[in-house]
Each structure stands twice: as C-alpha cells, then as structure tokens.
Design a protein around this motif. Structure first.
Motif, PDB file in Angstrom:
ATOM      1  N   ARG A  36     -24.819  15.990  11.232  1.00  0.00           N
ATOM      2  CA  ARG A  36     -24.725  14.948  12.258  1.00  0.00           C
ATOM      3  C   ARG A  36     -24.353  15.571  13.609  1.00  0.00           C
ATOM      4  N   LYS A  40     -26.468  15.447  17.004  1.00  0.00           N
ATOM      5  CA  LYS A  40     -25.928  14.873  18.251  1.00  0.00           C
ATOM      6  C   LYS A  40     -26.004  15.888  19.396  1.00  0.00           C
ATOM      7  N   ALA A  41     -25.764  17.153  19.087  1.00  0.00           N
ATOM      8  CA  ALA A  41     -25.844  18.182  20.132  1.00  0.00           C
ATOM      9  C   ALA A  41     -27.261  18.242  20.697  1.00  0.00           C
ATOM     10  N   LEU A  43     -29.518  15.743  20.674  1.00  0.00           N
ATOM     11  CA  LEU A  43     -29.772  14.505  21.435  1.00  0.00           C
ATOM     12  C   LEU A  43     -29.030  14.521  22.773  1.00  0.00           C
ATOM     13  N   ASP A  44     -27.775  14.980  22.748  1.00  0.00           N
ATOM     14  CA  ASP A  44     -26.972  15.022  23.989  1.00  0.00           C
ATOM     15  C   ASP A  44     -27.614  15.926  25.046  1.00  0.00           C
ATOM     16  N   ALA A  45     -28.329  16.963  24.566  1.00  0.00           N
ATOM     17  CA  ALA A  45     -28.971  17.892  25.510  1.00  0.00           C
ATOM     18  C   ALA A  45     -30.331  17.361  25.964  1.00  0.00           C
ATOM     19  N   GLY A  46     -30.649  16.127  25.525  1.00  0.00           N
ATOM     20  CA  GLY A  46     -31.922  15.524  25.936  1.00  0.00           C
ATOM     21  C   GLY A  46     -33.087  15.934  25.053  1.00  0.00           C
ATOM     22  N   ALA A  58     -28.876  24.752  18.182  1.00  0.00           N
ATOM     23  CA  ALA A  58     -27.636  23.963  18.149  1.00  0.00           C
ATOM     24  C   ALA A  58     -26.808  24.343  16.918  1.00  0.00           C
ATOM     25  N   TRP A  66     -16.614  19.984  16.722  1.00  0.00           N
ATOM     26  CA  TRP A  66     -17.603  18.913  16.898  1.00  0.00           C
ATOM     27  C   TRP A  66     -17.469  17.819  15.840  1.00  0.00           C
ATOM     28  N   ASP A  69     -15.748  14.156  16.186  1.00  0.00           N
ATOM     29  CA  ASP A  69     -16.248  13.137  17.117  1.00  0.00           C
ATOM     30  C   ASP A  69     -16.590  11.834  16.371  1.00  0.00           C
ATOM     31  N   ALA A  71     -18.226   9.397  17.252  1.00  0.00           N
ATOM     32  CA  ALA A  71     -19.597   8.938  17.543  1.00  0.00           C
ATOM     33  C   ALA A  71     -20.620   9.476  16.542  1.00  0.00           C
ATOM     34  N   ILE A  77     -27.468   8.560  14.530  1.00  0.00           N
ATOM     35  CA  ILE A  77     -27.153   9.977  14.318  1.00  0.00           C
ATOM     36  C   ILE A  77     -27.430  10.366  12.859  1.00  0.00           C
TER      37      ILE A  77
END
Ligand code: DC
Length: 208
Positions: A36, A40-41, A43-46, A58, A66, A69, A71, A77
């Motif tokens: 997860r 998320k890493a 997705l967070d980086a676009g 990642a 990490w 989190d 979230a 996720i």
C-alpha cells in the motif's frame, strides 16, 4: 518463533495477527501496508500503479516510516497495492525488510499473501485464513460505515473478487496456501473465536 498468517482481503487476518502478537508479546507486521505504501508513493508522485518502473523505484526507496500513514487504509490504495504487488521487482525490493522483521526476537507475526510460501517458508506456525467473499464484503462495508462512508455492497463485493483474482493469478508469489498451512475458515467465526482457534494451534506447536 515466526507465525505466518495469509489470507485474502477482509478475511480477518489483520485483526487476528494483531491479537495474536499482543497475546504472545511478539512483534506484528501487516505486510499489505508495504505494498500500500509503495502504491501511495507512486500515486503521490503523480504516477500510475500500472507503471512498473515507477513502482519498482518506489519499492527500492521504501522507508519503514511510510507504513504508519493512516491514509494507506482506503480502498483506492488497496486496489493500487494489488496492481504494484504483481511487479516482480517490487516484491524483490521488499523481501529483505520482511525477512529481517520476521527473524527479530522475541518472535514475530506477519500477515499477508505470501508469508508462509515465500517470505517465511520455515515459519513454525502457518495459518491460512479464508472466508466467503460475501461475508468479507459485509465486513468491509461495516468497517467503511464505521468510518462514516456509505459503501455499496455490490461494488465492494466486486472489488474484493477482482482483487482475489489478480492476487491469485500473478506470475510471482501468487496468493495460495502453503502445503503445511492450517486452514481457518472464519465465515462463521467472530474475531474472538478465530483468535481462540489460532491460540490453540500455537500452543499445540509450542508443546511439541
Ligand atoms: O492485505 P491488504 O489488503 O492490505 O493488501 C493489499 C494488496 O497488497 C493485496 O491486494 C495484495 C498485496 N499483498 C501482497 O501481494 N503480498 C502480501 N504479503 C501482502 C499484500
């Protein structure tokens, strides 16, 4: 002692792992959080979870902090984690951390999909937790309602089935029971009954 708990989404393996670790004074690792966190890493980086190179990068940068989190617990996720977890380089990058965690004293409980088969094939206790998809979808809906969301049962069930299929059919470390795993079907068991059954198994092994 290493206790490996594998099972599909919303089977109750996480709750069981946490309770068992607390009872035995062992450390507990929910390995789904690693995948997860990698998802998320990305997705967070676009990026997109389907981008295998981004996912592998990642995973190689994975930082244990990490996984704290909150979230990471969303369904979005979870689905992205199922995609990145099929990438061989992602799995490879996360093996060391899991094996070190498993080997650390006084003992560890790890839950996931490939703990008894790949991460800790020599675990003293292996439990494979199952439950009917409909029951898992009901549990998932209750959990989401508890967080103030309004889930649709059919959509949750469809997502669970899709994830089961993706996790079971990937080429690397597909989700399946180890030959020497004890099967624990929790369709008709509440968390306390599942915990009691798992404790009985552990005690049995400890007596040997
Ligand atoms: O258990 P979970 O829902 O948090 O897992 C999220 C995804 O991560 C799951 O769909 C498959 C993957 N996963 C895995 O491949 N291997 C593990 N040991 C744990 C999780």
């Amino acid at each position: 002692m290493i206790i490996a708990i594998d099972g599909p989404a919303a089977s109750g393996k996480g709750t069981l792992g946490k309770k068992l670790a607390a009872h035995l004074n062992f450390r507990h690792l929910d390995t789904g959080l690693l995948y997860r966190a990698v998802a998320k890493a990305v997705l967070d980086a676009g990026g997109k979870p389907e981008d295998q190179q981004a996912a592998a990068a990642a995973a190689r940068n994975f930082n244990p902090a990490w996984i704290d989190d909150p979230a990471l617990r969303t369904d979005k996720i979870g689905s992205a984690a199922s995609v990145v977890s099929a990438v061989p380089d992602v799995r490879e990058a996360l093996i060391d951390f899991q094996r070190k965690f498993a080997a650390s004293p006084p003992g560890a409980v790890l839950d996931g999909r490939d703990i008894g088969t790949v991460i800790a094939p020599d675990a003293e206790v292996k439990i494979f937790v199952t439950a009917a998809p409909e029951e898992r979808a009901r549990r998932r809906c209750r959990e989401l309602e508890g967080r103030g969301e309004k889930p649709e049962f059919e959509a949750v069930l469809a997502d669970i089935k899709k994830r089961d299929e993706r996790d079971a059919n990937r080429a690397v470390a597909p989700f399946k029971a180890a030959d020497d795993a004890h099967m624990l079907d929790t369709t008709e068991l509440n968390a306390d009954a599942a915990f009691a059954a798992a404790v009985a198994l552990v005690e049995q092994v400890r007596r040997r």
